[in-house]
Design a protein around this motif. Structure first.
Motif, PDB file in Angstrom:
ATOM      1  N   VAL A 194       0.879  -1.042  -0.172  1.00  0.00           N
ATOM      2  CA  VAL A 194       0.029   0.016   0.056  1.00  0.00           C
ATOM      3  C   VAL A 194       0.876   1.204  -0.028  1.00  0.00           C
ATOM      4  O   VAL A 194       1.599   1.504   1.016  1.00  0.00           O
ATOM      5  CB  VAL A 194      -0.907   0.078   1.279  1.00  0.00           C
ATOM      6  N   THR A 195       0.883   1.939  -1.002  1.00  0.00           N
ATOM      7  CA  THR A 195       1.655   3.275  -1.081  1.00  0.00           C
ATOM      8  C   THR A 195       0.943   4.239  -0.348  1.00  0.00           C
ATOM      9  O   THR A 195       0.065   4.219   0.321  1.00  0.00           O
ATOM     10  CB  THR A 195       1.755   3.802  -2.311  1.00  0.00           C
ATOM     11  N   MET A 196       1.976   5.093   0.280  1.00  0.00           N
ATOM     12  CA  MET A 196       1.536   6.100   1.059  1.00  0.00           C
ATOM     13  C   MET A 196       0.621   7.142   0.597  1.00  0.00           C
ATOM     14  O   MET A 196      -0.459   7.334   1.109  1.00  0.00           O
ATOM     15  CB  MET A 196       2.831   7.067   1.571  1.00  0.00           C
ATOM     16  N   SER A 197       0.731   7.275  -0.709  1.00  0.00           N
ATOM     17  CA  SER A 197      -0.135   8.285  -1.454  1.00  0.00           C
ATOM     18  C   SER A 197      -1.581   7.768  -1.300  1.00  0.00           C
ATOM     19  O   SER A 197      -2.519   8.416  -1.326  1.00  0.00           O
ATOM     20  CB  SER A 197       0.310   8.363  -3.014  1.00  0.00           C
ATOM     21  N   LYS A 236       1.867  19.663   1.488  1.00  0.00           N
ATOM     22  CA  LYS A 236       2.093  19.208   2.688  1.00  0.00           C
ATOM     23  C   LYS A 236       3.435  18.541   2.849  1.00  0.00           C
ATOM     24  O   LYS A 236       4.325  18.858   3.963  1.00  0.00           O
ATOM     25  CB  LYS A 236       1.144  18.113   3.201  1.00  0.00           C
ATOM     26  N   MET A 237       3.813  17.895   2.063  1.00  0.00           N
ATOM     27  CA  MET A 237       5.308  17.270   2.020  1.00  0.00           C
ATOM     28  C   MET A 237       6.334  18.463   1.950  1.00  0.00           C
ATOM     29  O   MET A 237       7.181  18.333   2.485  1.00  0.00           O
ATOM     30  CB  MET A 237       5.314  16.344   1.039  1.00  0.00           C
ATOM     31  N   GLU A 238       5.887  19.471   1.089  1.00  0.00           N
ATOM     32  CA  GLU A 238       6.978  20.484   0.876  1.00  0.00           C
ATOM     33  C   GLU A 238       7.113  21.271   2.501  1.00  0.00           C
ATOM     34  O   GLU A 238       8.223  21.702   3.011  1.00  0.00           O
ATOM     35  CB  GLU A 238       6.474  21.447  -0.173  1.00  0.00           C
ATOM     36  N   GLU A 267       9.266  13.882  -2.119  1.00  0.00           N
ATOM     37  CA  GLU A 267       7.775  13.493  -2.996  1.00  0.00           C
ATOM     38  C   GLU A 267       8.273  12.156  -3.154  1.00  0.00           C
ATOM     39  O   GLU A 267       7.190  11.168  -3.322  1.00  0.00           O
ATOM     40  CB  GLU A 267       7.595  14.354  -3.779  1.00  0.00           C
ATOM     41  N   LYS A 268       9.278  11.240  -3.333  1.00  0.00           N
ATOM     42  CA  LYS A 268       9.403  10.004  -3.502  1.00  0.00           C
ATOM     43  C   LYS A 268       8.850   9.166  -2.544  1.00  0.00           C
ATOM     44  O   LYS A 268       8.419   8.132  -2.766  1.00  0.00           O
ATOM     45  CB  LYS A 268      10.833   9.410  -3.928  1.00  0.00           C
ATOM     46  N   PHE A 269       8.929   9.557  -1.320  1.00  0.00           N
ATOM     47  CA  PHE A 269       8.355   8.766  -0.167  1.00  0.00           C
ATOM     48  C   PHE A 269       6.703   8.541  -0.434  1.00  0.00           C
ATOM     49  O   PHE A 269       6.294   7.493  -0.045  1.00  0.00           O
ATOM     50  CB  PHE A 269       8.545   9.474   1.186  1.00  0.00           C
ATOM     51  N   ALA A 270       6.109   9.369  -1.150  1.00  0.00           N
ATOM     52  CA  ALA A 270       4.588   9.008  -1.557  1.00  0.00           C
ATOM     53  C   ALA A 270       4.604   7.856  -2.467  1.00  0.00           C
ATOM     54  O   ALA A 270       3.408   7.433  -2.203  1.00  0.00           O
ATOM     55  CB  ALA A 270       4.202  10.292  -2.213  1.00  0.00           C
ATOM     56  N   ARG A 271       5.526   7.483  -3.059  1.00  0.00           N
ATOM     57  CA  ARG A 271       5.426   6.238  -3.941  1.00  0.00           C
ATOM     58  C   ARG A 271       5.862   4.933  -3.455  1.00  0.00           C
ATOM     59  O   ARG A 271       5.870   3.957  -3.910  1.00  0.00           O
ATOM     60  CB  ARG A 271       6.258   6.447  -5.176  1.00  0.00           C
ATOM     61  N   ARG A 272       6.405   4.761  -1.972  1.00  0.00           N
ATOM     62  CA  ARG A 272       6.833   3.931  -1.417  1.00  0.00           C
ATOM     63  C   ARG A 272       5.681   3.234  -0.577  1.00  0.00           C
ATOM     64  O   ARG A 272       4.664   3.978  -0.297  1.00  0.00           O
ATOM     65  CB  ARG A 272       8.049   4.347  -0.267  1.00  0.00           C
ATOM     66  N   TYR A 273       5.925   1.908  -0.282  1.00  0.00           N
ATOM     67  CA  TYR A 273       4.845   1.385   0.718  1.00  0.00           C
ATOM     68  C   TYR A 273       4.889   1.865   2.077  1.00  0.00           C
ATOM     69  O   TYR A 273       5.957   2.180   2.688  1.00  0.00           O
ATOM     70  CB  TYR A 273       5.150  -0.239   0.808  1.00  0.00           C
ATOM     71  N   LEU A 274       3.728   1.958   2.791  1.00  0.00           N
ATOM     72  CA  LEU A 274       3.501   2.624   3.926  1.00  0.00           C
ATOM     73  C   LEU A 274       4.393   2.250   5.028  1.00  0.00           C
ATOM     74  O   LEU A 274       4.388   1.352   5.382  1.00  0.00           O
ATOM     75  CB  LEU A 274       2.046   2.632   4.416  1.00  0.00           C
ATOM     76  N   ASN A 275       5.598   3.122   5.568  1.00  0.00           N
ATOM     77  CA  ASN A 275       6.365   2.964   6.358  1.00  0.00           C
ATOM     78  C   ASN A 275       7.303   1.892   6.156  1.00  0.00           C
ATOM     79  O   ASN A 275       8.213   1.485   7.047  1.00  0.00           O
ATOM     80  CB  ASN A 275       5.560   2.849   7.837  1.00  0.00           C
ATOM     81  N   ALA A 276       7.117   0.901   5.127  1.00  0.00           N
ATOM     82  CA  ALA A 276       7.938  -0.235   4.805  1.00  0.00           C
ATOM     83  C   ALA A 276       9.482   0.298   4.668  1.00  0.00           C
ATOM     84  O   ALA A 276       9.738   0.917   3.557  1.00  0.00           O
ATOM     85  CB  ALA A 276       7.525  -1.001   3.835  1.00  0.00           C
ATOM     86  N   GLY A 277      10.356  -0.059   5.384  1.00  0.00           N
ATOM     87  CA  GLY A 277      11.772   0.163   5.370  1.00  0.00           C
ATOM     88  C   GLY A 277      12.161   1.699   5.720  1.00  0.00           C
ATOM     89  O   GLY A 277      13.407   1.952   5.427  1.00  0.00           O
ATOM     90  N   PHE A 278      11.097   2.464   6.329  1.00  0.00           N
ATOM     91  CA  PHE A 278      11.344   3.711   6.671  1.00  0.00           C
ATOM     92  C   PHE A 278      12.076   3.597   7.999  1.00  0.00           C
ATOM     93  O   PHE A 278      11.995   2.792   8.834  1.00  0.00           O
ATOM     94  CB  PHE A 278      10.125   4.301   7.333  1.00  0.00           C
ATOM     95  N   SER A 279      13.121   4.568   8.182  1.00  0.00           N
ATOM     96  CA  SER A 279      13.942   4.682   9.424  1.00  0.00           C
ATOM     97  C   SER A 279      12.758   5.353  10.598  1.00  0.00           C
ATOM     98  O   SER A 279      11.564   5.638  10.063  1.00  0.00           O
ATOM     99  CB  SER A 279      14.886   5.769   9.303  1.00  0.00           C
ATOM    100  N   GLY A 280      13.335   5.124  11.908  1.00  0.00           N
ATOM    101  CA  GLY A 280      12.286   5.707  12.891  1.00  0.00           C
ATOM    102  C   GLY A 280      11.761   7.145  12.634  1.00  0.00           C
ATOM    103  O   GLY A 280      10.719   7.527  12.710  1.00  0.00           O
TER     104      GLY A 280
END
Length: 304
Positions: free
Chosen positions: A114-117, A178-180, A186-199
């Protein structure tokens, strides 16, 4: 905007013989205020946050949690006088969220696939839809039910069933702004929700969710834990924007004074043994940082 009131709140773990955790919490968070809730481990801070949001693991045994609106808050929705005060304890978690209650988690979940977006747009549209249902009168609710039974709800004339109030193009504009604001790539919006994110990225994403949903009340449970100084500044900027630009009332649960160097609280509360034992201004947090909680406990017991 809305005010959150906790009146004589008592709660225990929701099981037979469950431990009593809250013993009469009184707290009021007004629009645009930041309240810092501090205290040692096990004092009831996170339990308070979860009860506000409607976590089923806890049972309220006494008291109430009220959300009181000052006026007609939501675009396109007219409030009746009896719709300006809601007892959150009578509502499901999704209904509380629709009214503008947001809980930022200490340990956000990771959701692969599930992407963040997509997640954020779905959450925003779900909030708008649920809110409209809460405020519609019985006559409108009956008409909607009849149309659904007659097969009108998914009419091809209305477009795709999953289009939602906020379409993709409009949402992308909101998300970009909001991201700005939060200094997020903005590339975070295409990543899966919190997957592989740092704390730190996970906590920044929690603040992004709040910025997108524009809550009346944001309860942030130790959102500063595990942040380096750069991420702490970014998260703090987002919290300040919630207050300054959206008028959100904020209950900031924290163990440490350092985030309060960037997010100046209007009120600081110390929770001990399931009660708010002492309240004060920002200087109280500084004293706690220097001296710990023992002096508060001694003071409370001497007074009792």
């Amino acid at each position: 905007m809305a005010t959150l009131q906790l009146n004589n709140l008592h709660a225990k773990v929701a099981e037979d013989g469950g431990e009593q955790i809250l013993n009469g919490v009184d707290l009021e968070v007004e629009p645009g205020e930041i309240h810092a809730l501090m205290g040692p481990n096990g004092s009831g801070k996170s339990t308070t946050a979860k009860i506000i949001a409607g976590h089923p693991a806890y049972e309220v045994t006494e008291g109430e949690v009220l959300l009181q609106f000052e006026g007609d808050e939501f675009e396109g929705i007219e409030f009746d006088e009896d719709q300006k005060t809601w007892n959150l304890l009578d509502l499901e978690p999704n209904e509380r969220a629709a009214l503008g209650v947001f809980l930022g988690f200490q340990y956000p979940a990771e959701i692969e696939g599930v992407t963040m977006s997509n997640f954020l747009r779905t959450a925003l549209n779900a909030k708008i839809e649920e809110r409209e249902e809460l405020f519609e009168d019985e006559e409108d609710a009956d008409e909607d039910e009849e149309e659904e039974e007659a097969g009108y709800e998914n009419s091809p004339m209305e477009g795709p069933a999953d289009e939602g109030e906020v379409d993709v193009a409009e949402f992308q504009q909101i998300l970009s702004e909001k991201m700005e604001q939060l200094d997020m790539d903005e590339k975070f919006a295409r990543r899966y929700l919190n997957a592989g994110f740092s704390g730190g990225e996970k906590k920044q994403n929690e603040v992004l969710q709040a910025a997108i949903l524009e809550p009346e009340i944001a309860v942030l449970d130790e959102i500063d834990s595990g942040l380096d100084i750069d991420r702490l500044q970014d998260v703090s900027d987002g919290i300040n924007a919630l207050r300054d630009e959206q008028g959100t009332g904020i209950l900031q649960i924290t163990h440490y004074q350092r985030i309060l160097d960037y997010v100046e609280p209007d009120h600081v509360h110390v929770m001990l043994d399931g009660e708010i034992a002492k309240s004060g201004g920002a200087e109280l947090a500084e004293k706690l940082e220097d001296e710990g909680y023992d002096w508060v406990r001694e003071q409370v017991y001497e007074t009792a």
